[in-house]
Design a protein around this motif. Structure first.
Motif: not given
Lengths: 349, 349
Positions: B103, B124, B126-127, B131, B136-137
């Protein structure tokens, strides 16, 4: 390099702002919009949610994690400085989950030209605050940005704590009927910052209330009271904290204005400036939602702790008007206590 | 408010700098001095040490924790942007402890006026990076600073990972006789930043190597090789990483210059600018110290992974000249490979 930003479509319009405004960082409605409309979709799906703080399971233990950046201006203010604020603020986010903090990381963004003597004092007060709180600083990072592209120092702290077995505390657990207690007088941090930033004197000098609250939380938990929700009313003040809980738990909240402890100097400053003390930030106070029958016992326990000496019952949660906070005024009327849209006083933490 | 800084005495003089200079953030000797002479004494005693990353025991599990602030200029560069750099960089710090990241938290310091379209693209990516890495953030924060007091966005990420049982990896475990392997061609990130920042072209376009290395580390651990030390050579490049390991483990290091994979465009840029490729930052490479007898097996395993395809043996640790890194040059001579004092190329991450 040319980057084509036309690819990016904001999932829902952010009040038609094409760019960041100060209010996006003020903890009010604009902050919420930025998080829910920009960050959450980007981090969404299996990566979300991106809340203030989170719980993860590690080896059977429940680890509470929270991160916060501190950009307060000025760096030194009556009652503290950015260093201890960065320690206490993150400890408090952990404590509000009912966890006991164990360790912190600290990352520094320094501005070229920052005097080492200032940085040294800030670091020392961080070390002292961590020591007093019984947490260790375990990892860090230092970056430097060009002169004029910072404000001396920005500090980001991330904290870790363990949630004791049997503790389940969160905004979603607040229930109609709960008594609402605040741990002491409100508005001190925000007004202290304002007084030094704007050079205004409000009669008696106002000093920030920055403090680590996990000791108070321990005392509260030890009293055996059925605590549902804890929240430290920082950016956006008591109003923002209560509105967030009301929205999350889908309960109504009714507070009694005359029962809210407001220091005379805070009251005077707010009257002078047209501000509502409920919107002013605190850095050493908490709000607790507790089973109504346990309220007196909890109040008594809180008052045995130096940081809860002036704790006061300020209202109740209700099944009426879910999601809405109202205040009973001194003259017997009612008013809606809303969250501010943007900044009233940016960069207080 | 008047604050008396005359109270503060720097424990040992910081090369007589009274204020922060860019070099304090460049990962070289000045950075080390700032940490050891200012931060460590302030956080010292029971609170230290304040390293890049740390291990804590939680419920019987070993939790690896690392924090990093990212202030790269420009925000978008060939091969990536500050967002994925902030994800990959912190994942890599965790991976270099032999841990699998689980995490991340992310905290944003936004500058007033930052276009939302740019911030959206950064979030985006970063996401997407999180992924792709399988992390998970879990928590975040957003602050806004006044126009001119930032650079669009600064990002601080903190990562958490679990160290598998039986794994003991760290700079203190490097031993004389160890083989030293680099996972691929060096210098790409630093030269990519330089090319776009200075508008210089070096023949073939150079693209940042930003990547998350925990998958490669998994592959390496699964090979059963006796890995002693892992390090990602970011700020300060391969030279800083090797010097840090040599000093921590009190070993000598000898590398063979012609065996180090240096892309022609990086070589050309360094010659033009009078830089040493060993000082240039990487964001998707690792250095590994491994028991000499396991070197071939480890190299073979690394080359099965896309991020280790061009892995190369570049030298050995020795009992000679402890704490010193030397390079055998192409013409048969030897030179000392030192860490830079300050910045060669600040703000590359």
């Amino acid at each position: 390099m040319t980057v084509d930003f036309s690819n990016w479509v904001c999932p829902t319009p952010l009040r038609d702002y094409p760019a960041i405004v100060m209010g996006h960082g003020a903890g009010g409605k604009l902050s919420t919009e930025l998080i829910t409309h920009l960050f959450l979709p980007a981090f969404g799906g299996p990566h979300g949610p991106l809340a203030d703080a989170a719980l993860i399971d590690v080896g059977g233990a429940r680890l509470a994690i929270s991160t916060d950046s501190f950009v307060v201006r000025p760096l030194f203010f009556p009652g503290g400085n950015i260093g201890e604020l960065a320690i206490n603020g993150t400890i408090n986010d952990i404590a509000m989950m009912g966890a006991q903090p164990i360790a912190l990381t600290a990352s520094f963004i320094l501005e070229e030209g920052m005097p080492l003597a200032q940085l040294g004092l800030i670091a020392e007060s961080m070390g002292r605050a961590a020591h007093n709180a019984g947490v260790i600083l375990i990892a860090g990072d230092t970056k430097v940005v060009d002169r004029g592209h910072g404000d001396g120092v920005y500090i980001t702290t991330t904290g870790f704590g363990l949630v004791p077995a049997g503790i389940t505390i969160g905004p979603e657990h607040a229930r109609p009927g709960d008594a609402i207690i605040v741990s002491g007088p409100i508005g001190l941090h925000g007004i202290a910052i304002l007084s030094v930033r704007e050079g205004i004197e409000f009669g008696a000098p106002v000093t920030s209330d920055t403090a680590a609250l996990h000791g108070l939380v321990s005392t509260m938990l030890a009293s055996g009271s059925r605590i549902h929700t804890l929240r430290d009313p920082t950016r956006g003040g008591v109003a923002a904290a209560l509105n967030e809980i009301a929205a999350t738990a889908q309960i109504g909240i009714e507070i009694i204005e005359r029962d809210i402890p407001i220091p005379p100097a805070v009251q005077a400053a707010c009257e002078l400036l047209g501000m509502d003390p409920l919107h002013i930030a605190n850095e050493g106070k908490l709000i607790v939602f507790v089973e109504r029958d346990d309220a007196e016992r909890l109040l008594a326990a809180m008052r045995t702790h130096p940081l809860g000496r002036d704790a006061a019952l300020i209202g109740y949660a209700t099944i009426d008007h879910p999601g809405v906070v109202v205040a009973r005024t001194g003259i017997g009327g009612m008013r809606v206590v809303d969250t501010l849209v943007g900044e009233q006083l940016p960069r207080i933490c």
